[in-house]
Design an enzyme around this catalytic site. Structure first.
Site, PDB file in Angstrom:
ATOM      1  N   ASN A  84       0.962  -1.088  -0.066  1.00 44.94           N
ATOM      2  CA  ASN A  84      -0.130  -0.011   0.066  1.00 44.94           C
ATOM      3  C   ASN A  84       1.064   1.325  -0.033  1.00 44.94           C
ATOM      4  OD1 ASN A  84      -2.274  -1.676   0.217  1.00 44.94           O
ATOM      5  ND2 ASN A  84      -2.187  -1.811   2.585  1.00 44.94           N
ATOM      6  N   GLY A  90      -4.536   3.201   1.228  1.00 43.42           N
ATOM      7  CA  GLY A  90      -4.630   2.529   2.649  1.00 43.42           C
ATOM      8  C   GLY A  90      -3.331   2.330   3.436  1.00 43.42           C
ATOM      9  N   HIS A  97       6.969  -1.358   3.695  1.00 46.97           N
ATOM     10  CA  HIS A  97       6.619  -2.841   4.023  1.00 46.97           C
ATOM     11  C   HIS A  97       5.614  -3.484   2.957  1.00 46.97           C
ATOM     12  CE1 HIS A  97       3.141  -0.417   5.665  1.00 46.97           C
ATOM     13  NE2 HIS A  97       2.435  -1.397   5.545  1.00 46.97           N
ATOM     14  N   HIS A  99       3.128  -6.689   2.443  1.00 47.68           N
ATOM     15  CA  HIS A  99       1.997  -7.672   2.922  1.00 47.68           C
ATOM     16  C   HIS A  99       2.082  -8.902   2.216  1.00 47.68           C
ATOM     17  CE1 HIS A  99      -0.353  -4.630   5.135  1.00 47.68           C
ATOM     18  NE2 HIS A  99       0.083  -3.551   4.408  1.00 47.68           N
TER      19      HIS A  99
HETATM   20  P1  AMP Z   1      -0.824  -0.520   5.878  1.00 46.24           P
HETATM   21  O1  AMP Z   1      -2.183  -0.098   6.105  1.00 46.24           O
HETATM   22  O2  AMP Z   1      -0.340  -1.116   4.411  1.00 46.24           O
HETATM   23  O3  AMP Z   1       0.221   0.544   6.235  1.00 46.24           O
HETATM   24  O4  AMP Z   1      -0.097  -1.727   6.857  1.00 46.24           O
HETATM   25  C1  AMP Z   1       0.191  -1.523   8.117  1.00 46.24           C
HETATM   26  C2  AMP Z   1      -0.067  -2.998   8.841  1.00 46.24           C
HETATM   27  O5  AMP Z   1       0.691  -2.905  10.062  1.00 46.24           O
HETATM   28  C3  AMP Z   1      -1.552  -2.992   9.185  1.00 46.24           C
HETATM   29  O6  AMP Z   1      -2.014  -4.343   8.560  1.00 46.24           O
HETATM   30  C4  AMP Z   1      -1.388  -3.168  10.858  1.00 46.24           C
HETATM   31  O7  AMP Z   1      -2.281  -4.025  11.252  1.00 46.24           O
HETATM   32  C5  AMP Z   1       0.023  -3.398  10.861  1.00 46.24           C
HETATM   33  N1  AMP Z   1       0.633  -3.275  12.224  1.00 46.24           N
HETATM   34  C6  AMP Z   1       0.583  -2.142  12.848  1.00 46.24           C
HETATM   35  N2  AMP Z   1       1.492  -2.041  14.093  1.00 46.24           N
HETATM   36  C7  AMP Z   1       1.686  -3.158  14.004  1.00 46.24           C
HETATM   37  C8  AMP Z   1       2.682  -3.855  15.238  1.00 46.24           C
HETATM   38  N3  AMP Z   1       2.919  -3.080  16.153  1.00 46.24           N
HETATM   39  N4  AMP Z   1       2.946  -5.146  15.107  1.00 46.24           N
HETATM   40  C9  AMP Z   1       2.429  -5.831  13.798  1.00 46.24           C
HETATM   41  N5  AMP Z   1       1.868  -5.259  12.685  1.00 46.24           N
HETATM   42  C10 AMP Z   1       1.322  -4.012  13.133  1.00 46.24           C
END
Ligand code: AMP
Ligand code: ZN
Length: 106
Positions: A84, A90, A97, A99
């Site tokens: 994203n 999103g 990162h 997914h």
């Molecule tokens: P995005 O919305 O693509 O930026 O993805 C961020 C992702 O990070 C989301 O799916 C969250 O659930 C995940 N996330 C946020 N904080 C943490 C954390 N401390 N450990 C693991 N995942 C996290």
């Protein structure tokens, strides 16, 4: 910098890594939206995948190789690989990162 993924990659927030490479780490998403939901994150801070691609194609290639390994290890070979990029797409954590998600865990 107050960045949650920098704290995770640096070990400041203890996290169970499912896989590690030279430049990236992989760990389970805190709120999984599929049976397999792993985040693959460069150790160094980049705001998003476009920033990562522009700044360091070598680190991006290393991250991609780790993402493919995670996908192979955690799924039956049917998976999504998503970056994203930008709030409107999103993105909620502004440290690049990928997914890795799958409905078919191995
Ligand atoms: P995005 O919305 O693509 O930026 O993805 C961020 C992702 O990070 C989301 O799916 C969250 O659930 C995940 N996330 C946020 N904080 C943490 C954390 N401390 N450990 C693991 N995942 C996290
Ligand atoms: Zn960061």
């Amino acid at each position: 910098m107050d960045c949650i993924f920098c704290k995770i990659t640096s070990g400041q927030i203890p996290t169970n890594f499912v896989a590690v490479s030279e430049h990236a780490v992989a760990f389970n998403d805190i709120s999984p939206r599929q049976p397999v939901h792993v985040l693959v994150v460069p150790k160094q801070h980049f705001n998003d995948v476009a920033d990562l691609n522009n700044s360091s194609p070598e680190i991006l290639a290393d991250l991609m190789a780790l993402a493919m390994k995670v996908a192979g290890d955690t799924s039956e070979g049917s998976f999504r690989l998503t970056f994203n990029t930008g709030k409107e797409a999103g993105q909620s954590v502004f440290h690049a990162h990928a997914h890795v998600t799958s409905v078919q865990p191995r």
